[in-house]
Design a protein around this motif. Structure first.
Motif, short mmCIF file in Angstrom:
data_model
loop_
_atom_site.label_atom_id
_atom_site.label_comp_id
_atom_site.label_asym_id
_atom_site.label_seq_id
_atom_site.Cartn_x
_atom_site.Cartn_y
_atom_site.Cartn_z
N ASP A 61 39.92 18.74 31.11
CA ASP A 61 38.73 19.45 30.64
C ASP A 61 37.54 19.22 31.57
OD1 ASP A 61 40.07 20.47 28.39
OD2 ASP A 61 39.75 18.59 27.32
N THR A 62 37.80 19.04 32.87
CA THR A 62 36.73 18.76 33.83
C THR A 62 35.69 19.86 33.87
OG1 THR A 62 38.22 17.46 35.20
CG2 THR A 62 36.25 18.31 36.26
N LEU A 63 36.13 21.11 33.87
CA LEU A 63 35.24 22.25 34.03
C LEU A 63 35.39 23.18 32.84
CD1 LEU A 63 33.29 23.66 36.02
CD2 LEU A 63 35.29 24.72 37.07
N ASP A 64 34.27 23.52 32.20
CA ASP A 64 34.33 24.39 31.03
C ASP A 64 33.12 25.32 31.04
OD1 ASP A 64 35.40 25.44 28.71
OD2 ASP A 64 34.51 23.93 27.41
N VAL A 65 33.29 26.47 30.44
CA VAL A 65 32.21 27.46 30.31
C VAL A 65 32.03 27.74 28.83
CG1 VAL A 65 31.55 29.84 30.75
CG2 VAL A 65 32.65 28.50 32.55
N GLU A 66 30.80 27.64 28.35
CA GLU A 66 30.50 27.92 26.95
C GLU A 66 29.34 28.89 26.86
OE1 GLU A 66 32.22 26.95 24.44
OE2 GLU A 66 33.38 25.30 25.22
N PRO A 67 29.41 29.86 25.96
CA PRO A 67 28.26 30.73 25.76
C PRO A 67 27.12 29.96 25.11
CG PRO A 67 29.96 31.20 24.16
CD PRO A 67 30.53 30.20 25.10
N GLY A 68 25.90 30.30 25.43
CA GLY A 68 24.74 29.65 24.84
C GLY A 68 24.22 28.52 25.70
N ALA A 69 23.20 27.86 25.20
CA ALA A 69 22.56 26.76 25.92
C ALA A 69 23.18 25.44 25.50
CB ALA A 69 21.06 26.75 25.64
N SER A 70 23.15 24.46 26.39
CA SER A 70 23.71 23.15 26.11
C SER A 70 23.06 22.54 24.87
CB SER A 70 23.46 22.24 27.32
OG SER A 70 23.85 20.93 27.02
N GLY A 71 23.89 22.01 23.99
CA GLY A 71 23.38 21.32 22.82
C GLY A 71 23.13 22.23 21.62
N GLN A 72 23.21 23.53 21.76
CA GLN A 72 23.02 24.42 20.62
C GLN A 72 24.38 24.80 20.04
OE1 GLN A 72 21.23 27.92 22.57
NE2 GLN A 72 22.74 29.17 21.54
N ASP A 73 24.38 25.22 18.79
CA ASP A 73 25.62 25.69 18.18
C ASP A 73 25.87 27.12 18.63
OD1 ASP A 73 26.08 23.35 16.81
OD2 ASP A 73 24.88 23.98 15.09
N TYR A 74 27.08 27.41 19.03
CA TYR A 74 27.41 28.77 19.45
C TYR A 74 28.87 29.04 19.13
CZ TYR A 74 28.39 25.73 23.45
OH TYR A 74 28.78 24.69 24.25
N ALA A 75 29.17 30.32 18.99
CA ALA A 75 30.54 30.73 18.73
C ALA A 75 31.23 30.94 20.07
CB ALA A 75 30.54 32.02 17.92
N ASN A 121 38.11 33.80 35.32
CA ASN A 121 39.11 33.16 36.18
C ASN A 121 39.37 31.68 35.88
OD1 ASN A 121 36.65 32.20 37.14
ND2 ASN A 121 37.40 32.08 39.25
N PRO A 122 39.60 31.30 34.62
CA PRO A 122 39.85 29.88 34.35
C PRO A 122 41.12 29.35 35.04
CG PRO A 122 40.32 31.18 32.39
CD PRO A 122 39.68 32.10 33.40
N ASP A 123 42.14 30.19 35.17
CA ASP A 123 43.37 29.74 35.82
C ASP A 123 43.15 29.51 37.31
OD1 ASP A 123 44.70 29.86 33.41
OD2 ASP A 123 45.49 31.86 33.75
N GLU A 124 42.37 30.39 37.95
CA GLU A 124 42.05 30.23 39.37
C GLU A 124 41.24 28.95 39.58
OE1 GLU A 124 39.68 32.58 42.97
OE2 GLU A 124 39.61 33.39 40.94
N ALA A 125 40.29 28.67 38.69
CA ALA A 125 39.49 27.45 38.80
C ALA A 125 40.38 26.22 38.64
CB ALA A 125 38.38 27.45 37.76
N ALA A 126 41.28 26.23 37.66
CA ALA A 126 42.19 25.10 37.44
C ALA A 126 43.09 24.89 38.66
CB ALA A 126 43.03 25.34 36.19
N SER A 127 43.53 25.98 39.26
CA SER A 127 44.37 25.91 40.46
C SER A 127 43.62 25.29 41.63
CB SER A 127 44.81 27.33 40.80
OG SER A 127 46.04 27.33 41.42
N ALA A 128 42.35 25.64 41.77
CA ALA A 128 41.53 25.09 42.86
C ALA A 128 41.28 23.60 42.67
CB ALA A 128 40.21 25.85 42.95
N LEU A 129 41.29 23.14 41.42
CA LEU A 129 41.07 21.72 41.13
C LEU A 129 42.35 20.89 41.27
CD1 LEU A 129 38.79 22.03 37.98
CD2 LEU A 129 38.12 21.14 40.22
N ALA A 130 43.52 21.55 41.35
CA ALA A 130 44.80 20.85 41.33
C ALA A 130 45.06 19.92 42.52
CB ALA A 130 45.94 21.85 41.20
N PRO A 131 44.83 20.34 43.79
CA PRO A 131 45.12 19.44 44.92
C PRO A 131 44.17 18.24 44.93
CG PRO A 131 44.86 21.71 45.68
CD PRO A 131 44.40 21.66 44.25
N PRO A 132 44.64 17.07 45.37
CA PRO A 132 43.76 15.90 45.47
C PRO A 132 42.57 16.19 46.37
CG PRO A 132 46.05 15.26 45.78
CD PRO A 132 46.02 16.76 45.77
N LEU A 133 41.41 15.63 46.02
CA LEU A 133 40.19 15.78 46.80
C LEU A 133 39.98 14.50 47.60
CD1 LEU A 133 37.69 17.52 47.44
CD2 LEU A 133 36.58 16.48 45.45
#
Length: 98
Positions: free
Chosen positions: A20-34, A43-55
């Motif tokens: 769960d390193t990288l996540d996108v949520e609607p709304g502002a941090s700390g507020q309740d949102y659906a 592109n969550p799968d593309e982002a996860a793929s880019a994070l896969a190889p060791p840095l």
């Protein structure tokens, strides 16, 4: 989002501890949102793929995050969470999509 490895060793951002390193949520941090109410992460799968190889130590990697708002001016929070308390605190980037 660019990850910069300033540690003394390589980071394995694709390991289970970093799931769960990288996540996108609607709304502002700390507020309740659906979830999914105001923004779609295209592109969550593309982002996860880019994070896969060791840095490697001292290296950086840019991970593409593509978003589509349901309406102009939709707020969104991009959240980067460390794998455990030995790392820095969670970072929140609040954006307004147009």
């Amino acid at each position: 989002m660019t990850f910069n490895n300033g540690t003394d060793g390589e980071l394995r951002l694709g390991d289970e501890a970093f799931t769960d390193t990288l996540d996108v949520e609607p709304g502002a941090s700390g507020q309740d949102y659906a979830s999914g109410g105001d923004v779609n992460w295209l592109n969550p799968d593309e982002a996860a793929s880019a994070l896969a190889p060791p840095l490697p130590k001292g290296d950086e990697r840019t991970v593409p995050v593509r978003l589509k708002p349901d309406r102009k001016g939709a707020p969104v929070t991009l959240e980067v969470t460390p794998p455990h308390p030995g790392y820095r605190e969670t970072a929140y980037f609040q954006l307004t999509l147009g």
